[in-house]
Design a protein around this motif. Structure first.
Motif, PDB file in Angstrom:
ATOM      1  N   LEU A 184       0.866  -1.185   0.000  1.00 48.67           N
ATOM      2  CA  LEU A 184       0.000   0.000   0.000  1.00 48.67           C
ATOM      3  C   LEU A 184       0.900   1.232   0.000  1.00 48.67           C
ATOM      4  CD1 LEU A 184      -2.898   0.976   0.047  1.00 48.67           C
ATOM      5  CD2 LEU A 184      -2.793   1.041   2.533  1.00 48.67           C
ATOM      6  N   PHE A 185       0.896   1.975  -1.102  1.00 48.85           N
ATOM      7  CA  PHE A 185       1.750   3.132  -1.248  1.00 48.85           C
ATOM      8  C   PHE A 185       0.953   4.407  -0.954  1.00 48.85           C
ATOM      9  CE2 PHE A 185      -0.230   2.016  -5.201  1.00 48.85           C
ATOM     10  CZ  PHE A 185      -0.697   3.226  -5.705  1.00 48.85           C
ATOM     11  N   THR A 186       1.630   5.533  -0.954  1.00 50.48           N
ATOM     12  CA  THR A 186       0.982   6.807  -0.661  1.00 50.48           C
ATOM     13  C   THR A 186       1.199   7.759  -1.827  1.00 50.48           C
ATOM     14  OG1 THR A 186       2.958   7.637   0.469  1.00 50.48           O
ATOM     15  CG2 THR A 186       1.279   6.539   1.827  1.00 50.48           C
ATOM     16  N   VAL A 187       0.228   8.644  -2.012  1.00 47.03           N
ATOM     17  CA  VAL A 187       0.295   9.717  -3.009  1.00 47.03           C
ATOM     18  C   VAL A 187      -0.103  11.001  -2.291  1.00 47.03           C
ATOM     19  CG1 VAL A 187      -0.597  10.615  -5.182  1.00 47.03           C
ATOM     20  CG2 VAL A 187      -0.237   8.154  -4.909  1.00 47.03           C
ATOM     21  N   PRO A 188       0.742  12.042  -2.273  1.00 47.34           N
ATOM     22  CA  PRO A 188       0.391  13.285  -1.580  1.00 47.34           C
ATOM     23  C   PRO A 188      -0.907  13.876  -2.112  1.00 47.34           C
ATOM     24  CG  PRO A 188       2.723  13.251  -2.161  1.00 47.34           C
ATOM     25  CD  PRO A 188       2.111  12.081  -2.842  1.00 47.34           C
ATOM     26  N   ASP A 189      -1.756  14.376  -1.182  1.00 48.90           N
ATOM     27  CA  ASP A 189      -3.029  15.011  -1.506  1.00 48.90           C
ATOM     28  C   ASP A 189      -3.994  14.041  -2.176  1.00 48.90           C
ATOM     29  OD1 ASP A 189      -2.130  17.437  -0.464  1.00 48.90           O
ATOM     30  OD2 ASP A 189      -1.289  18.044  -2.383  1.00 48.90           O
ATOM     31  N   ALA A 190      -3.877  12.758  -1.876  1.00 51.30           N
ATOM     32  CA  ALA A 190      -4.797  11.758  -2.428  1.00 51.30           C
ATOM     33  C   ALA A 190      -4.962  10.639  -1.425  1.00 51.30           C
ATOM     34  CB  ALA A 190      -4.295  11.215  -3.763  1.00 51.30           C
ATOM     35  N   ILE A 191      -6.089   9.943  -1.518  1.00 52.45           N
ATOM     36  CA  ILE A 191      -6.379   8.793  -0.661  1.00 52.45           C
ATOM     37  C   ILE A 191      -6.198   7.532  -1.490  1.00 52.45           C
ATOM     38  CG2 ILE A 191      -8.119   7.630   0.753  1.00 52.45           C
ATOM     39  CD1 ILE A 191      -9.410  10.345   1.226  1.00 52.45           C
ATOM     40  N   VAL A 192      -5.333   6.621  -1.010  1.00 50.65           N
ATOM     41  CA  VAL A 192      -5.032   5.378  -1.723  1.00 50.65           C
ATOM     42  C   VAL A 192      -5.496   4.211  -0.862  1.00 50.65           C
ATOM     43  CG1 VAL A 192      -3.242   3.969  -2.802  1.00 50.65           C
ATOM     44  CG2 VAL A 192      -3.039   6.462  -2.807  1.00 50.65           C
ATOM     45  N   SER A 193      -6.186   3.269  -1.481  1.00 48.67           N
ATOM     46  CA  SER A 193      -6.652   2.086  -0.759  1.00 48.67           C
ATOM     47  C   SER A 193      -6.561   0.882  -1.676  1.00 48.67           C
ATOM     48  CB  SER A 193      -8.092   2.269  -0.261  1.00 48.67           C
ATOM     49  OG  SER A 193      -8.986   2.384  -1.353  1.00 48.67           O
ATOM     50  N   LEU A 194      -6.517  -0.294  -1.052  1.00 47.06           N
ATOM     51  CA  LEU A 194      -6.520  -1.558  -1.788  1.00 47.06           C
ATOM     52  C   LEU A 194      -7.687  -2.387  -1.262  1.00 47.06           C
ATOM     53  CD1 LEU A 194      -5.175  -3.441  -3.837  1.00 47.06           C
ATOM     54  CD2 LEU A 194      -3.739  -4.315  -1.994  1.00 47.06           C
ATOM     55  N   PRO A 195      -8.819  -2.371  -1.951  1.00 43.94           N
ATOM     56  CA  PRO A 195      -9.994  -3.105  -1.456  1.00 43.94           C
ATOM     57  C   PRO A 195      -9.694  -4.589  -1.294  1.00 43.94           C
ATOM     58  CG  PRO A 195     -10.590  -1.616  -3.254  1.00 43.94           C
ATOM     59  CD  PRO A 195      -9.093  -1.647  -3.200  1.00 43.94           C
ATOM     60  N   ASP A 196     -10.367  -5.181  -0.319  1.00 47.84           N
ATOM     61  CA  ASP A 196     -10.193  -6.612  -0.040  1.00 47.84           C
ATOM     62  C   ASP A 196     -11.036  -7.404  -1.030  1.00 47.84           C
ATOM     63  OD1 ASP A 196      -9.456  -8.969   1.053  1.00 47.84           O
ATOM     64  OD2 ASP A 196     -10.701  -8.795   2.855  1.00 47.84           O
ATOM     65  N   GLU A 197     -10.567  -7.435  -2.270  1.00 47.57           N
ATOM     66  CA  GLU A 197     -11.267  -8.130  -3.334  1.00 47.57           C
ATOM     67  C   GLU A 197     -10.410  -9.267  -3.868  1.00 47.57           C
ATOM     68  OE1 GLU A 197     -12.034  -5.161  -6.214  1.00 47.57           O
ATOM     69  OE2 GLU A 197     -13.546  -4.107  -5.010  1.00 47.57           O
ATOM     70  N   GLN A 198     -11.075 -10.268  -4.449  1.00 45.66           N
ATOM     71  CA  GLN A 198     -10.357 -11.401  -5.018  1.00 45.66           C
ATOM     72  C   GLN A 198      -9.625 -10.965  -6.281  1.00 45.66           C
ATOM     73  OE1 GLN A 198     -10.305 -14.315  -3.494  1.00 45.66           O
ATOM     74  NE2 GLN A 198      -9.011 -15.367  -4.971  1.00 45.66           N
ATOM     75  N   ALA A 199      -8.380 -11.390  -6.419  1.00 38.54           N
ATOM     76  CA  ALA A 199      -7.612 -11.054  -7.616  1.00 38.54           C
ATOM     77  C   ALA A 199      -8.155 -11.814  -8.817  1.00 38.54           C
ATOM     78  CB  ALA A 199      -6.130 -11.379  -7.397  1.00 38.54           C
ATOM     79  N   ASP A 200      -8.110 -11.177  -9.993  1.00 43.82           N
ATOM     80  CA  ASP A 200      -8.551 -11.809 -11.236  1.00 43.82           C
ATOM     81  C   ASP A 200      -7.395 -12.600 -11.840  1.00 43.82           C
ATOM     82  OD1 ASP A 200     -11.057 -10.631 -10.993  1.00 43.82           O
ATOM     83  OD2 ASP A 200     -10.428  -8.830 -12.057  1.00 43.82           O
ATOM     84  N   ASN A 201      -7.704 -13.799 -12.310  1.00 44.73           N
ATOM     85  CA  ASN A 201      -6.695 -14.628 -12.957  1.00 44.73           C
ATOM     86  C   ASN A 201      -6.568 -14.243 -14.430  1.00 44.73           C
ATOM     87  OD1 ASN A 201      -6.178 -16.152 -10.635  1.00 44.73           O
ATOM     88  ND2 ASN A 201      -7.903 -17.488 -11.041  1.00 44.73           N
ATOM     89  N   LEU A 202      -5.335 -14.284 -14.953  1.00 48.11           N
ATOM     90  CA  LEU A 202      -5.051 -13.915 -16.331  1.00 48.11           C
ATOM     91  C   LEU A 202      -4.424 -15.087 -17.061  1.00 48.11           C
ATOM     92  CD1 LEU A 202      -3.457 -10.382 -15.749  1.00 48.11           C
ATOM     93  CD2 LEU A 202      -5.835 -10.908 -16.299  1.00 48.11           C
ATOM     94  N   SER A 203      -4.725 -15.197 -18.351  1.00 40.47           N
ATOM     95  CA  SER A 203      -4.116 -16.189 -19.232  1.00 40.47           C
ATOM     96  C   SER A 203      -4.090 -15.582 -20.630  1.00 40.47           C
ATOM     97  CB  SER A 203      -4.901 -17.508 -19.218  1.00 40.47           C
ATOM     98  OG  SER A 203      -4.303 -18.444 -20.096  1.00 40.47           O
ATOM     99  N   GLU A 204      -2.891 -15.227 -21.096  1.00 41.08           N
ATOM    100  CA  GLU A 204      -2.760 -14.524 -22.360  1.00 41.08           C
ATOM    101  C   GLU A 204      -1.624 -15.136 -23.187  1.00 41.08           C
ATOM    102  OE1 GLU A 204      -2.240 -10.358 -21.858  1.00 41.08           O
ATOM    103  OE2 GLU A 204      -3.707 -10.210 -20.217  1.00 41.08           O
ATOM    104  N   GLU A 205      -1.693 -14.895 -24.489  1.00 43.11           N
ATOM    105  CA  GLU A 205      -0.625 -15.288 -25.396  1.00 43.11           C
ATOM    106  C   GLU A 205      -0.047 -14.021 -26.014  1.00 43.11           C
ATOM    107  OE1 GLU A 205       0.158 -18.116 -29.291  1.00 43.11           O
ATOM    108  OE2 GLU A 205      -1.490 -18.549 -27.922  1.00 43.11           O
ATOM    109  N   ILE A 206       1.230 -13.766 -25.760  1.00 44.87           N
ATOM    110  CA  ILE A 206       1.913 -12.554 -26.213  1.00 44.87           C
ATOM    111  C   ILE A 206       3.100 -12.974 -27.057  1.00 44.87           C
ATOM    112  CG2 ILE A 206       3.058 -10.427 -25.519  1.00 44.87           C
ATOM    113  CD1 ILE A 206       1.582 -10.606 -22.861  1.00 44.87           C
TER     114      ILE A 206
END
Length: 450
Positions: A71-93
């Motif tokens: 969890l990082f900070t940004v001056p003059d801003a509110i930063v949060s990380l909601p307790d949500e499930q991460a999305d899984n990714l599967s890609e071909e690059i």
């Protein structure tokens, strides 16, 4: 041509039965890592609104554990990380298959300006690697603007409706010196998350000691409606150390009305109260007229037993205070040892075996393969890092079937069926054989020299 085919067959036969050195069939390439980040929406936003910072973490193998999202900070801003499930990714690059996860931070700018979101490090655990790795997110720029008329606001806070109330406890306007008074301000914003509500200004008051309590926030949610309002509570207790008259100043709360597109101010009235010294009374007071006229009166006698009990109590308190540091050190050490024991158990081969057994019972080979390698790594009986060829045994059909299923999984072919009960017994047999070989090759201890 026949001569060449005959030599190729002989070479294959020699490799199969261990007559010639074989190439490392099961050698895995080192995992590659990729990190991406972008803002949603990407263009300028109005200050006070939420912006998503979406971060994607990708690898060419798999992740053995969840990444450490800081969890990082940004001056003059509110930063949060909601307790949500991460999305899984599967890609071909570019012809390479990547797997990964994605999570979204929430950033709420509180002023109209250009924000520089500096890169920050994320620790990941790619499968096939000997140690965790760190990746850096790219630097991003967020532009927040203020609507006309809101330039002079100290903190830009936008909502469709805001109610502000205060409560004073005790309600009496007269206190004794040493007593305290608590001022509580509650802000409720319609359709706005509680984390976006700015704190109420409850500053110091001359002649009073100020004790601020941690603010509390809550979101009011209704079924089929969702977020109804956010509520923030700020509370401060003031203590009077001297007699006199004191005043808690009025409190002004500025906010931007999104319906009228105008700045509004909610004003809470000030509170005036006085504090006086308490009149001291002697410990024993017998009226003089009662003594002179012979009225009945009572004299309190303190026996030696009560005195001894009081002295013992004071001594016990003194001993506790004297030994407080030692007791605190002992308790902290015990907690640290307990945490270390829990950590060792979570990273033990027994816990890895439990996870492998739970995943294997579901019958999904994709989840079973990383769990299998994690268990083999933690036992230490199959090499460091553990390799699949250290597990394969020509005389064990269940182990050979497991090796074929894992190879088919990496080759992208059809999943081969596995009998978990037979596979589990084969793994335990392979582990016992590996331990026996290690004990047999262990050097003898030195002889006692008498």
């Amino acid at each position: 041509m026949l001569w060449l085919m005959r030599h190729v067959r002989l070479a294959s036969f020699a490799v199969l039965f261990g007559l010639a050195p074989a190439a490392p069939v099961f050698a895995d390439a080192a995992p590659q890592l990729l990190v991406r980040a972008h803002l949603e929406p990407a263009g300028p936003v109005v200050a006070g609104s939420e912006v998503k910072l979406v971060v994607d973490l990708l690898t060419t193998t798999w992740f053995t554990e969840a990444p450490n999202w800081p969890l990082f900070t940004v001056p003059d801003a509110i930063v949060s990380l909601p307790d949500e499930q991460a999305d899984n990714l599967s890609e071909e690059i570019d012809g390479v298959h990547w797997f990964g996860v994605s999570r979204a931070y929430r950033i709420a700018p509180q002023a109209g300006k250009t924000y520089r979101i500096a890169p920050f490090a994320i620790t990941v655990y790619p499968g096939g690697a000997n140690a965790p790795a760190q990746v850096m997110t790219p630097a991003l720029t967020l532009v927040a603007t203020l609507p006309p008329g809101a330039e002079g606001m100290a903190t830009f806070f936008a909502t469709s409706a805001l109610t502000v109330t205060q409560n004073i406890e005790p309600s009496s306007a007269h206190l004794k010196v040493g007593e305290s008074i608590t001022r509580t301000i509650v802000q409720r914003a319609a359709g706005t998350e509680a984390m976006l509500i700015p704190p109420a200004s409850l500053g110091d008051v001359e002649g009073l000691k100020r004790y601020a309590k941690p603010p509390t926030t809550r979101n009011i949610v209704q079924d089929r409606v969702g977020l109804v309002a956010g509520e923030r509570t700020d509370s401060v207790t003031y203590s009077a150390d001297r007699d006199g008259r004191f005043k808690l100043p009025p409190v002004s709360v500025e906010w931007w009305n999104t319906k009228t597109q105008k700045k509004e101010t909610a004003v809470l009235p000030g509170v005036t109260f006085s504090a006086s010294k308490a009149r001291e009374k002697p410990l024993f007071e017998i009226p003089a007229d009662a003594m002179s006229q012979g009225f009945p009166h009572r004299i309190v006698v303190i026996h030696s037993r009560e005195v001894l009990l009081g002295c013992a109590l004071v001594l016990a308190v003194g001993v506790l205070l004297w030994a407080r540091s030692r007791i605190t050190t002992f308790v902290r050490g015990t907690r640290a040892r307990a945490r270390e024991a829990r950590r060792r158990y979570r990273e033990s081969a027994a816990m890895a075996w439990r996870k492998l057994r739970a995943v294997a019972r579901n019958g999904e080979l994709r989840g079973m393969v990383p769990a299998l390698y994690r268990w083999m790594d933690r036992t230490g009986d199959f090499g460091r890092p553990a390799r699949l060829e250290n597990l394969t045994q020509s005389d064990d059909a269940a182990a050979a079937q497991l090796a074929l299923a894992v190879n088919a999984h990496y080759a992208g072919g059809a999943a081969l069926p596995l009998n978990w009960a037979a596979t589990a017994r084969a793994l335990r047999r392979m582990q016992r054989k590996a331990k026996s070989r290690r004990r047999a090759t262990r050097p003898l201890p030195p002889l006692n020299d008498y």
